[in-house]
Design a protein around this motif. Structure first.
Motif, PDB file in Angstrom:
ATOM      1  N   LEU A 112      15.793  75.772  38.924  1.00 11.27           N
ATOM      2  CA  LEU A 112      15.779  76.823  37.912  1.00 11.27           C
ATOM      3  C   LEU A 112      15.086  76.298  36.672  1.00 11.27           C
ATOM      4  CD1 LEU A 112      16.817  79.501  36.574  1.00 11.27           C
ATOM      5  CD2 LEU A 112      18.967  78.290  36.136  1.00 11.27           C
ATOM      6  N   SER A 113      14.081  77.005  36.212  1.00 15.80           N
ATOM      7  CA  SER A 113      13.345  76.583  35.022  1.00 15.80           C
ATOM      8  C   SER A 113      14.302  76.445  33.842  1.00 15.80           C
ATOM      9  CB  SER A 113      12.254  77.613  34.688  1.00 15.80           C
ATOM     10  OG  SER A 113      11.491  77.201  33.591  1.00 15.80           O
ATOM     11  N   GLY A 114      14.273  75.294  33.189  1.00 16.80           N
ATOM     12  CA  GLY A 114      15.120  75.058  32.022  1.00 16.80           C
ATOM     13  C   GLY A 114      16.462  74.441  32.334  1.00 16.80           C
ATOM     14  N   PHE A 115      16.845  74.324  33.611  1.00 19.04           N
ATOM     15  CA  PHE A 115      18.117  73.711  33.984  1.00 19.04           C
ATOM     16  C   PHE A 115      17.847  72.258  34.345  1.00 19.04           C
ATOM     17  CE2 PHE A 115      21.585  73.220  37.360  1.00 19.04           C
ATOM     18  CZ  PHE A 115      22.538  72.869  36.424  1.00 19.04           C
ATOM     19  N   THR A 116      18.219  71.359  33.460  1.00 16.29           N
ATOM     20  CA  THR A 116      17.879  69.955  33.608  1.00 16.29           C
ATOM     21  C   THR A 116      19.105  69.083  33.400  1.00 16.29           C
ATOM     22  OG1 THR A 116      17.321  69.720  31.257  1.00 16.29           O
ATOM     23  CG2 THR A 116      15.536  70.369  32.755  1.00 16.29           C
ATOM     24  N   SER A 117      18.964  67.835  33.821  1.00 17.91           N
ATOM     25  CA  SER A 117      20.030  66.861  33.638  1.00 17.91           C
ATOM     26  C   SER A 117      19.424  65.479  33.519  1.00 17.91           C
ATOM     27  CB  SER A 117      20.998  66.906  34.829  1.00 17.91           C
ATOM     28  OG  SER A 117      22.000  65.921  34.711  1.00 17.91           O
ATOM     29  N   VAL A 118      20.105  64.597  32.819  1.00 19.31           N
ATOM     30  CA  VAL A 118      19.724  63.191  32.827  1.00 19.31           C
ATOM     31  C   VAL A 118      20.201  62.593  34.142  1.00 19.31           C
ATOM     32  CG1 VAL A 118      20.159  60.930  31.790  1.00 19.31           C
ATOM     33  CG2 VAL A 118      19.698  62.911  30.341  1.00 19.31           C
ATOM     34  N   ALA A 119      19.301  61.933  34.835  1.00 22.33           N
ATOM     35  CA  ALA A 119      19.623  61.407  36.152  1.00 22.33           C
ATOM     36  C   ALA A 119      20.412  60.120  36.051  1.00 22.33           C
ATOM     37  CB  ALA A 119      18.344  61.154  36.940  1.00 22.33           C
ATOM     38  N   MET A 120      21.311  59.935  36.998  1.00 22.86           N
ATOM     39  CA  MET A 120      21.954  58.637  37.129  1.00 22.86           C
ATOM     40  C   MET A 120      20.908  57.641  37.615  1.00 22.86           C
ATOM     41  SD  MET A 120      25.666  59.589  38.775  1.00 22.86           S
ATOM     42  CE  MET A 120      24.947  60.360  40.223  1.00 22.86           C
ATOM     43  N   GLY A 121      20.957  56.443  37.091  1.00 25.92           N
ATOM     44  CA  GLY A 121      19.992  55.430  37.496  1.00 25.92           C
ATOM     45  C   GLY A 121      19.003  55.166  36.391  1.00 25.92           C
ATOM     46  N   ASP A 122      17.927  55.986  36.322  1.00 27.68           N
ATOM     47  CA  ASP A 122      16.918  55.731  35.294  1.00 27.68           C
ATOM     48  C   ASP A 122      17.243  56.418  33.978  1.00 27.68           C
ATOM     49  OD1 ASP A 122      16.339  58.390  35.729  1.00 27.68           O
ATOM     50  OD2 ASP A 122      14.433  58.028  36.723  1.00 27.68           O
ATOM     51  N   GLU A 123      18.263  57.288  33.972  1.00 26.07           N
ATOM     52  CA  GLU A 123      18.727  57.945  32.754  1.00 26.07           C
ATOM     53  C   GLU A 123      17.618  58.702  32.036  1.00 26.07           C
ATOM     54  OE1 GLU A 123      20.806  55.086  30.395  1.00 26.07           O
ATOM     55  OE2 GLU A 123      22.482  54.950  31.787  1.00 26.07           O
ATOM     56  N   VAL A 124      16.768  59.357  32.803  1.00 27.75           N
ATOM     57  CA  VAL A 124      15.702  60.184  32.265  1.00 27.75           C
ATOM     58  C   VAL A 124      15.916  61.618  32.725  1.00 27.75           C
ATOM     59  CG1 VAL A 124      13.220  60.639  32.289  1.00 27.75           C
ATOM     60  CG2 VAL A 124      14.040  58.301  32.139  1.00 27.75           C
ATOM     61  N   GLU A 125      15.698  62.544  31.836  1.00 30.02           N
ATOM     62  CA  GLU A 125      15.898  63.960  32.145  1.00 30.02           C
ATOM     63  C   GLU A 125      14.974  64.438  33.257  1.00 30.02           C
ATOM     64  OE1 GLU A 125      14.126  67.839  30.211  1.00 30.02           O
ATOM     65  OE2 GLU A 125      15.475  66.850  28.797  1.00 30.02           O
ATOM     66  N   GLY A 126      15.490  65.348  34.065  1.00 29.35           N
ATOM     67  CA  GLY A 126      14.682  65.985  35.098  1.00 29.35           C
ATOM     68  C   GLY A 126      15.346  67.261  35.560  1.00 29.35           C
ATOM     69  N   LEU A 127      14.668  68.011  36.411  1.00 25.25           N
ATOM     70  CA  LEU A 127      15.228  69.253  36.929  1.00 25.25           C
ATOM     71  C   LEU A 127      16.485  68.976  37.756  1.00 25.25           C
ATOM     72  CD1 LEU A 127      11.975  71.100  38.049  1.00 25.25           C
ATOM     73  CD2 LEU A 127      13.527  71.828  36.226  1.00 25.25           C
ATOM     74  N   ALA A 128      17.494  69.811  37.574  1.00 26.07           N
ATOM     75  CA  ALA A 128      18.728  69.710  38.353  1.00 26.07           C
ATOM     76  C   ALA A 128      18.765  70.825  39.391  1.00 26.07           C
ATOM     77  CB  ALA A 128      19.946  69.808  37.429  1.00 26.07           C
ATOM     78  N   VAL A 129      19.482  70.587  40.474  1.00 23.92           N
ATOM     79  CA  VAL A 129      19.523  71.572  41.556  1.00 23.92           C
ATOM     80  C   VAL A 129      20.486  72.703  41.230  1.00 23.92           C
ATOM     81  CG1 VAL A 129      18.884  69.957  43.361  1.00 23.92           C
ATOM     82  CG2 VAL A 129      21.283  70.265  42.780  1.00 23.92           C
ATOM     83  N   ILE A 130      20.210  73.844  41.819  1.00 28.17           N
ATOM     84  CA  ILE A 130      21.116  74.987  41.762  1.00 28.17           C
ATOM     85  C   ILE A 130      21.607  75.276  43.173  1.00 28.17           C
ATOM     86  CG2 ILE A 130      20.230  76.079  39.664  1.00 28.17           C
ATOM     87  CD1 ILE A 130      18.418  77.812  41.428  1.00 28.17           C
ATOM     88  N   PRO A 131      22.801  75.808  43.314  1.00 35.96           N
ATOM     89  CA  PRO A 131      23.319  76.113  44.655  1.00 35.96           C
ATOM     90  C   PRO A 131      22.601  77.309  45.273  1.00 35.96           C
ATOM     91  CG  PRO A 131      24.856  76.860  42.981  1.00 35.96           C
ATOM     92  CD  PRO A 131      23.787  76.097  42.265  1.00 35.96           C
ATOM     93  N   THR A 132      22.396  77.241  46.556  1.00 35.43           N
ATOM     94  CA  THR A 132      21.720  78.305  47.293  1.00 35.43           C
ATOM     95  C   THR A 132      22.706  78.965  48.257  1.00 35.43           C
ATOM     96  OG1 THR A 132      21.004  76.701  48.951  1.00 35.43           O
ATOM     97  CG2 THR A 132      19.488  77.157  47.134  1.00 35.43           C
ATOM     98  N   PRO A 133      22.467  80.208  48.655  1.00 38.34           N
ATOM     99  CA  PRO A 133      23.407  80.892  49.559  1.00 38.34           C
ATOM    100  C   PRO A 133      23.336  80.336  50.980  1.00 38.34           C
ATOM    101  CG  PRO A 133      21.520  82.297  49.067  1.00 38.34           C
ATOM    102  CD  PRO A 133      21.389  81.086  48.198  1.00 38.34           C
TER     103      PRO A 133
END
Length: 665
Positions: free
Chosen positions: A39-60
């Motif tokens: 989803l455009s604009g839905f981001t999170s800092v990743a575990m590990g490299d601690e850099v922001e990136g796109l996060a997943v959304i649940p699908t049906p």
């Protein structure tokens, strides 16, 4: 328009990418078991490299039951219709035929629409649930669920792992005989299937918190609005929106079906990733692949992808620029952090507009991105005829970048120079006087000075002085060098030629410069990402049609994967190697598709809007002497928008100039 059909799958076959530029999904062979959503604009800092990136959304995800027993679907075939953006998956469900059609409507961007058609006998129970994935690089937090209520079958507020953003999700099922809430974001729907067929519909709405403070509630509202319209009307409107986009279809007389497939796929995937409603512009892989480059926004967007919507869907192009403009304060902060005035857009930009380049890389020094973005605002003003946007956004960006150049350039006995920089070629760091960077500084300064006078802010003599005296390295033979001090070898990276195309900054002996790079290293570079897609323009400009065709084929036809003609970042020289080249076949890489299309729209038609005068007439954008690759007789771009009016462009090999014909909307 071609439909891609598959009933046999190679183990390395990439999944189908379905997107409208606001949401994007990858559907595997069994879409009910495994799908990836972004989803455009839905981001999170990743575990590990601690850099922001796109996060997943649940699908049906769906499971099916008959007579109290679970029954398992077997996929028979998949058909992807590029004309409408609809993916059809035909499956066998015990003794029942199942057709699953899924699409993301362009006119209601938050929605994922699913039509499930059953043909058979007996009652089918469908369990629908939205799985929260925690094994993805950019994980998500623990969601908050709400029970089913009127006009929806559940909603959820899903925080990112670091709680910097969140996503709201709501869904509803239509066409079932009965429904039962099973908790969290799930339900069971029952319907009696007949030989004539029964259809069940599932719509899901996804809303990012960057666009709403209560995204879960807004997602529920969007479900209600969709119910008002009805899925049949939404589907009809989506097809109409795609039909309008395809009015800009690019065709080549004499090139053959393989080329038409490549051009259509490039247009389809690029425009699938672009939306006038998106809050966060377009990453290099669109919304198809969150792990690749973290879903960050690069200069790819403005220098390669923007050119197609600029001419074919100007509102979408403006949305791409709005992402940058709305983060101009962060660009100003980034400039100050680097010790400069004005604004400095980051090399890799995140949801907030901050620099999110992984710290172990040094490409944060690839500061030409600042100039690429400024020139994108400049060309939008020139092409769109959107005069109100000039004062609102174009001028603040041009002014800020010009002020950055003032503080970045160093005055020496040779004029003005830029030290310690990385050019387009990321393999060469920390050079002095990268030609592309310096030439783009000149173009930005001259345009910015004109905007200042046009808007009544007075002349800017210092900007003009820097532009007139910027040092650009050219050797004694008149060849424009990649950067000062580079050794002349038989392998020269041709990135400096982006100064010539698309920007029209012709410095040095143009004929010698083109001949030098075409001969030394350009063929190898055809297998690289990004600007490779238009490298065939340069031998065409020298009149060498055979080499032009060769470069076009190497730099484009070797980048596609079946079964859905999706596109890779790196060339696959032999399709038989696809399985072995797993690191090269992440799809869908959108940047190079923009490169190909911009070369067809502008390069081979000899169109350059970046003229000396920011208010120059359209006719002055087109150069003389049309030369096309060997065997190509004529290029036609069905519809482009120039200064608010619609035109058709045709460029015939051997013609003096491209033909511009105004057409009715």
């Amino acid at each position: 328009m071609k439909k891609y059909f598959v009933n046999e799958w190679a183990s390395s076959a990439p999944p189908a990418y379905v997107s409208n530029g606001f949401i994007g999904f990858r559907f595997n062979k069994n879409p009910f078991e495994d799908a990836l959503g972004l989803l455009s604009g839905f981001t999170s800092v990743a575990m590990g490299d601690e850099v922001e990136g796109l996060a997943v959304i649940p699908t049906p995800l769906m499971t099916f039951f008959k007579n109290g027993e679970e029954i398992y679907p077997t996929t028979i075939s998949e058909t992807y219709d590029f004309e409408t953006g609809e993916l059809l998956i035909c499956m066998q469900l015990d003794d029942t035929d199942l057709e699953y059609t899924v699409y993301t409507p362009r006119t209601m961007p938050t929605l994922l629409c699913s039509h499930i058609f059953f043909r058979g006998e007996g009652e089918i129970i469908v369990k629908i649930e939205y799985e929260i994935k925690h094994n993805y690089r950019h994980t998500v937090g623990e969601p908050t669920f709400w029970p089913a209520a009127k006009r929806h079958d559940g909603k959820m507020l899903l925080p990112s792992y670091d709680h910097s953003t969140s996503a709201g999700i709501s869904f509803c099922v239509y066409g079932a005989d009965s429904k039962k809430d099973t908790g969290n974001l799930s339900c069971e729907a029952a319907l009696t299937v007949t030989k004539e067929g029964r259809e069940m519909q599932v719509i899901t709405s996804y809303v990012p918190s960057v666009m709403h403070t209560e995204p879960h509630n807004q997602a529920q509202r969007m479900i209600g609005l969709a119910e008002w319209q009805g899925l049949d009307k939404i589907r009809e409107d989506n097809r109409a929106a795609w039909s309008k986009l395809w009015e800009s279809r690019i065709t080549i007389d004499g090139a053959g079906d393989e080329w038409q497939d490549a051009i259509d796929a490039s247009f389809f995937y690029l425009m699938s990733s672009v939306s006038e409603f998106s809050p966060a512009s377009v990453p290099p892989y669109g919304l198809s692949h969150g792990n690749a480059h973290g879903g960050h926004i690069f200069w790819d967007t403005e220098s390669f992808m923007l050119m197609v919507p600029l001419f074919c869907s100007p509102k979408a192009a403006r949305a791409m620029l709005d992402y940058r403009f709305k983060r101009i304060d962060m660009a100003a902060a980034n400039a100050r952090l680097n010790g400069y005035l004005g604004i400095q857009f980051p090399w890799q930009s995140g949801a907030s507009g901050s620099e999110v380049t992984p710290p172990e890389f040094t490409q944060a020094g690839e500061q030409h991105v600042n100039l690429d973005i400024a020139l994108a605002f400049d060309v939008y003003a020139r092409v769109s005829g959107d005069d109100g946007y000039i004062k609102e956004a174009v001028w603040p960006v041009m002014k800020g970048v010009a002020e950055w150049i003032e503080s970045r350039a160093v005055k020496t006995s040779r004029g003005y120079e830029i030290f310690h920089i990385t050019g387009i070629d990321e393999e060469t760091d920390n050079v002095n006087n990268d030609s592309y960077t310096n030439l783009m500084c000149i173009k930005v300064l001259r345009s910015a000075a004109q905007y200042s006078e046009m808007l009544g802010f007075g002349s800017r003599p210092h900007w003009c002085e820097i532009a007139d005296n910027m040092f650009v390295p050219v050797n004694d033979d008149g060849i424009l060098l990649q950067y000062e001090g580079i050794k002349m070898t038989d392998r020269q990276v041709p990135t400096v030629l982006m100064s010539y195309f698309p920007y029209g900054a012709f410095v040095g002996d143009v004929e010698k410069t083109l001949a030098h790079y075409v001969k030394n290293g350009m063929e190898e570079y055809c297998r690289y990402p990004m600007l490779s897609g238009f490298l065939g323009v340069f031998p065409a400009w020298t009149g060498d049609r055979e080499t032009s065709l060769k470069f076009y084929e190497l730099a484009n036809l070797t980048f596609f994967c079946e079964p859905f003609h999706s596109c890779t970042e790196w060339s696959i020289p032999d399709p038989a190697l696809q399985k072995a080249m797993t690191k090269h076949i992440n799809t869908n890489f959108i940047t190079a598709r923009g490169s190909l299309l911009s070369g067809l729209i502008m390069g081979l038609t000899k169109m350059c809007p970046w003229t000396d005068d920011i208010d120059s007439p359209i006719d002055s954008w087109f150069g003389e002497n049309i030369v096309l690759p060997d065997g190509w007789n004529m290029i036609t771009i069905g519809k482009v928008y120039l200064k608010g009016k619609a035109y058709r462009i045709t460029a015939e090999n051997g013609a003096e100039r491209a033909l511009l014909e105004m057409i009715d909307e």
